[in-house]
Every structure is written in structure tokens, then in C-alpha cells.
Write an enzyme that holds these catalytic residues in place. Structure first.
Site, mmCIF file in Angstrom:
data_model
loop_
_atom_site.group_PDB
_atom_site.id
_atom_site.type_symbol
_atom_site.label_atom_id
_atom_site.label_comp_id
_atom_site.label_asym_id
_atom_site.label_seq_id
_atom_site.Cartn_x
_atom_site.Cartn_y
_atom_site.Cartn_z
ATOM 1 N N LYS A 66 1.021 -1.192 0.000
ATOM 2 C CA LYS A 66 -0.080 -0.024 -0.025
ATOM 3 C C LYS A 66 0.776 1.368 -0.006
ATOM 4 C CE LYS A 66 -4.254 1.833 0.673
ATOM 5 N NZ LYS A 66 -3.796 2.631 -0.918
ATOM 6 N N LYS A 90 5.246 1.902 8.581
ATOM 7 C CA LYS A 90 3.780 2.840 8.842
ATOM 8 C C LYS A 90 2.651 1.771 9.079
ATOM 9 C CE LYS A 90 3.445 6.793 7.029
ATOM 10 N NZ LYS A 90 3.250 7.842 6.160
ATOM 11 N N LYS A 102 5.490 2.320 -2.954
ATOM 12 C CA LYS A 102 5.420 3.755 -3.237
ATOM 13 C C LYS A 102 5.911 3.778 -4.551
ATOM 14 C CE LYS A 102 4.689 7.874 -0.962
ATOM 15 N NZ LYS A 102 3.876 8.248 0.012
ATOM 16 N N THR A 185 -5.676 12.414 7.052
ATOM 17 C CA THR A 185 -4.341 12.608 7.842
ATOM 18 C C THR A 185 -4.089 13.916 8.803
ATOM 19 O OG1 THR A 185 -3.641 11.609 5.836
ATOM 20 C CG2 THR A 185 -2.052 12.584 7.174
ATOM 21 N N ASN A 216 -3.556 19.944 2.322
ATOM 22 C CA ASN A 216 -4.577 19.038 2.767
ATOM 23 C C ASN A 216 -4.509 18.952 4.341
ATOM 24 O OD1 ASN A 216 -4.927 15.957 3.539
ATOM 25 N ND2 ASN A 216 -6.607 16.619 1.990
ATOM 26 N N SER A 344 -7.661 5.130 4.244
ATOM 27 C CA SER A 344 -7.517 4.176 3.084
ATOM 28 C C SER A 344 -7.977 2.943 3.414
ATOM 29 C CB SER A 344 -6.092 4.472 2.619
ATOM 30 O OG SER A 344 -5.941 5.507 1.612
#
Ligand code: NAD
Length: 411
Positions: A66, A90, A102, A185, A216, A344
């Protein structure tokens, strides 16, 4: 020190604390798969242009990999590698059933028209569609990409594999995105801050905050801190910085930014030198913009008592040491900004369930995950007598190591 060197150093330190076998340590560090693809598209004027796209899939021992996809001129394999590895730790710290990945394309999004941007996204998806998947690797937005980019990936991927909303997260709500994802977030940052402050007998309403970055993450964190009675005394973004020792009215600043596109000429505060922002007097400093902003040059001058790493990798290891000697408490990125990937995960769960949660449920579950992870990190800090950063790294690395060993080594 670049992001990869810093991440590897933190990983190795955690591996030493945990006493990991050296072969296991090496295996955990090397990415599962590194993908590099060439993406050629016709520009609007008919000429051809080529870009290089990357996807690094770091580890899948705990679940599908992810991580975000960024479009940025400085996307390079080392940085993507470091960020993929950080995603592995994470997701393990958050205890969601994912590994880490990523990706990115080396391009300048502002130089692309909307149709060029769409063509590039579709070509990139065509090149990697058989290497991503709902149970293999689930991309999300990152710098330079957004919900629309995810919608194009979903559409292109579905042409090959059938309707697959769970292939990406951070989608538009109309295509199966989750309520609460946009704020997640920043909201997670605030839940993490509350957990840390409570441990020190403090609360947001009694403290002053400085926030670098008003996109954001920064704007949501600022809004929620303001709502809780915290005093945001300085904010910056790429356009400038503003301060007000009595507290900035965040909704007014949001309106001003919306109307003018910048933080300049805001009448609810005074302009300040953005370079001074990180060393401004405050209780809590929240970097929400770039990596590496706290370094050997400025760490000694930081006046905050707490730093919440909302950005990825904002503190380089030299700054970490200086801050630790000064007694500044740093809440690490692999925990502090994990609210985005956690929601997510909720989005992916909702897509698989074919059932949409209301926003209250999303926020309640996010609070539960963030609070639980903080408790788990503190336990590691107590067990190993280490900093919060090493508490988070040992927690994440240990979970991934356990999953790897349990799955076995037989070929
Ligand atoms: P964004 O693009 O929405 O906002 C970035 C902000 O940083 C903008 O306000 C920009 O003006 C500001 N900025 C850029 N350069 C600056 C500079 N030199 N000085 C001051 N401000 C500057 O990005 P975002 O989604 O808010 O992400 C911010 C950080 O949080 C990044 O490090 C990102 O990797 C990390 N992060 C984001 C998410 C997420 O879900 N959005 C999740 C985890 C981590």
C-alpha cells in the site's frame, strides 16, 4: 542525509534494539520488487513525450502492499525506495493488514494539460496493471496526484480486470471513496497529538501551535486544533507565512487563501519570514510540508517542546539527536501521519464489503486505531527504554519480522 539513508539508519537501529538475525534484517531491508517503466504519450500538439514511472513494492508479509503515487520532477528511485519502506513500517505500526509500496512519475504536473495528465496516468496503469491488484498492491494519491488520478487508474485497471473499486484508495466519493478520507491525515495528526499531550498531562486547548504547510494535512490539522480551542500562532505555505500571538482565526485564513491563492496580505495576522517559522516560540510545532526541514542548522534553535511529524521525514537524524538532547519530544511520522493510510484501509474494506460507512463511524474507528497505536508505541518505549521514534520503528519492524518468520523460508 537523504531520505533513504535516514530510513535505513532508523531501520538498522530498530533491528539492533530488537536483536534481529542479520539475514532476516537484510531480507526485510531489500524491496520485494522494483518496477521501472517508460511511459510515452502524445502531447496535445501531437508531439511525443516520454516519462519514467516507478513502483517500489517493499514488503507484503502482512498483506497487500500500500502506498501513494506521486507526480513530481524530482521523483527518483532512492526516494521512492525509502518511502516504500516507510509505508511498510507505517502500516505495521497502525496494525492494518498491509505491506508497503510507493510509486511515482518524474514529471511536472503543472506543465501537463488535463488530457495529457489523463493519458500519462492511463499509460502508467497499462504498464503496471498486472503487478498491482486488490490483494497485491493498492495505490493511493500522493504529491501531484489526487482523487481524479485515482479515478483514471480505477477505470483503466477495470478494463483489464473488471470493475475493481478496491484497486485504489483516495477515490472520489462517487466512485467508492470513503467519507472522511480527505480530512483523515490531518485528523489523525490531531488524535495523535491528543494522545501524546494527555500522557504529559496537557491538552490542545491550553497550548500554542505553529504549522508549516497549509495544504491538505496542514489546513485540516489547523482547523481541528482551532476547533478544540488550541491557539495556532503561526502558519506558512509556499506563498509566505503569517503569525498572530493571540491565535489565528483559521476559518478566516482558509477563506483568505481560497479567495487570493496565498497567505499574503491576511489582515488577521502579521507577515513573517517563512525561514523563521520553525524556530518561532510555541508549545507544539507541526511540520506539514516537506521532508528534511529540521536539520543540523536549525534544530538547536527550535523553541517548541513537542514536534508532531505530519510530513514524511521532516527531521533528519542529526536534527533528531540535537532535539533529543534539548529535551524536545518528537512524535514520529510513521505514526503521526498514519491517519491517511488508516482511512485508506477503511475505504478498501468498504469497497470489499460493498457497504458504505457514515463519516462518524470512519472518524470513531480512526480515533480507536490512532489511540491504540500510541499505546503500543509507548509499550515498546518502556520495554526498550527508547525514544518515540525507536518505539514506533521497533513496533513496526517487529510486527513485519514476526509475520515474515511465521510465513516461513522454505522455497
Ligand atoms: P499538499 O500538497 O496538499 O500541501 C503541501 C503544503 O506545503 C502546501 O500548503 C504548500 O504550499 C506547502 N509548502 C510547500 N513548500 C513549502 C515550503 N518551502 N515552506 C512552507 N510550506 C511549503 O500536501 P499534503 O497532502 O498536505 O502533504 C503534506 C505532507 O504530509 C507531505 O510530506 C506528505 O508526504 C505528508 N503526508 C500526506 C498524507 C496525505 O494523506 N495527504 C499522508 C501522509 C503523509
Amino acid at each position: 542525509m537523504n531520505a533513504l539513508a535516514a530510513t535505513n539508519r532508523n531501520f538498522r537501529h530498530a533491528a539492533r534494539i530488537l536483536g534481529l538475525d542479520s539475514k532476516l534484517e537484510k531480507s526485510l531491508l531489500i524491496p520485494f520488487r522494483e518496477i521501472k517503466v517508460e511511459c510515452t504519450i502524445p502531447k496535445d500538439d501531437g508531439t511525443l513525450v516520454s516519462y519514467v514511472g516507478f513502483r517500489v513494492q517493499h514488503d507484503n508479509s502482512r498483506g497487500p502492499m500500500k502506498g501513494g503515487i506521486r507526480y513530481h520532477p524530482e521523483v527518483d528511485p532512492d526516494e521512492v525506495n525509502a518511502l516504500a519502506q516507510l509505508m511498510t513500517w507505517k502500516t505495521a505500526v497502525a496494525d492494518i493488514p498491509y505491506g508497503g509500496a510507493k510509486g511515482g512519475i518524474g514529471c511536472t504536473p503543472k506543465d501537463l494539460s488535463k488530457s495529457e495528465w489523463e493519458r500519462l496516468t492511463r499509460v502508467f496503469t497499462q504498464k503496471i496493471h498486472d503487478l498491482i491488484g486488490v490483494n497485491m498492491d493498492v495505490p493511493a494519491p500522493d504529491m501531484g496526484t489526487n482523487a481524479q488520478t485515482m479515478a483514471w487508474i480505477l477505470d483503466e485497471y477495470s478494463k483489464f480486470h473488471g470493475y475493481s473499486p478496491a484497486i485504489v484508495t483516495g477515490k472520489p466519493i462517487d466512485l467508492g471513496g470513503s467519507l472522511g478520507r480527505e480530512a483523515a491525515t490531518g485528523r489523525g495528526v490531531v488524535y495523535a497529538t491528543e494522545a501524546l499531550l494527555a500522557e504529559h498531562g496537557k491538552s490542545i486547548k491550553d497550548l500554542t501551535f505553529v504549522i508549516q504547510g497549509f495544504g491538505n494535512v496542514g489546513s485540516w490539522a489547523a482547523r481541528l486544533i482551532h476547533e478544540r480551542g488550541g491557539k495556532v500562532v503561526a502558519v506558512s505555505d509556499i506563498t509566505g507565512a503569517v503569525k498572530n500571538p493571540n491565535g489565528i482565526d483559521i476559518q478566516s485564513l482558509l477563506n483568505h487563501k481560497e479567495a487570493t491563492g496565498s497567505l499574503n496580505n491576511f489582515d488577521g495576522g502579521d507577515a513573517m519570514d517563512p525561514n523563521e517559522l520553525l524556530i518561532e516560540d510555541c508549545d507544539v510545532l507541526i511540520p506539514c510540508a516537506l521532508g528534511g526541514v529540521l536539520n543540523r542548522e536549525n534544530a538547536g534553535k527550535v523553541r517548541a517542546k513537542f514536534i508532531i511529524e505530519a510530513a514524511n521525514h521532516p527531521t533528519d537524524p542529526e536534527a533528531d539527536e540535537i532535539l533529543s538532547k534539548k529535551g524536545v519530544i518528537v512524535l514520529p511520522d510513521i505514526y503521526a501521519n498514519s491517519g491517511g493510510v488508516t482511512v485508506s484501509y477503511f475505504e478498501w474494506v468498504q469497497n470489499i464489503q460493498g457497504f458504505m460507512w457514515d463519516e462518524e463511524k470512519v472518524n470513531k474507528e480512526l480515533h480507536r486505531y490512532m489511540t491504540r497505536a500510541f499505546g503500543n508505541i509507548k509499550n515498546m518505549c518502556q520495554t526498550h527504554n527508547c525514544s518515540l521514534r525507536m518505539g514506533a520503528f521497533t513496533l513496526g519492524v517487529n510486527r513485519v519480522a514476526r509475520a515474515t518468520v511465521l510465513r516461513g523460508w522454505e522455497a
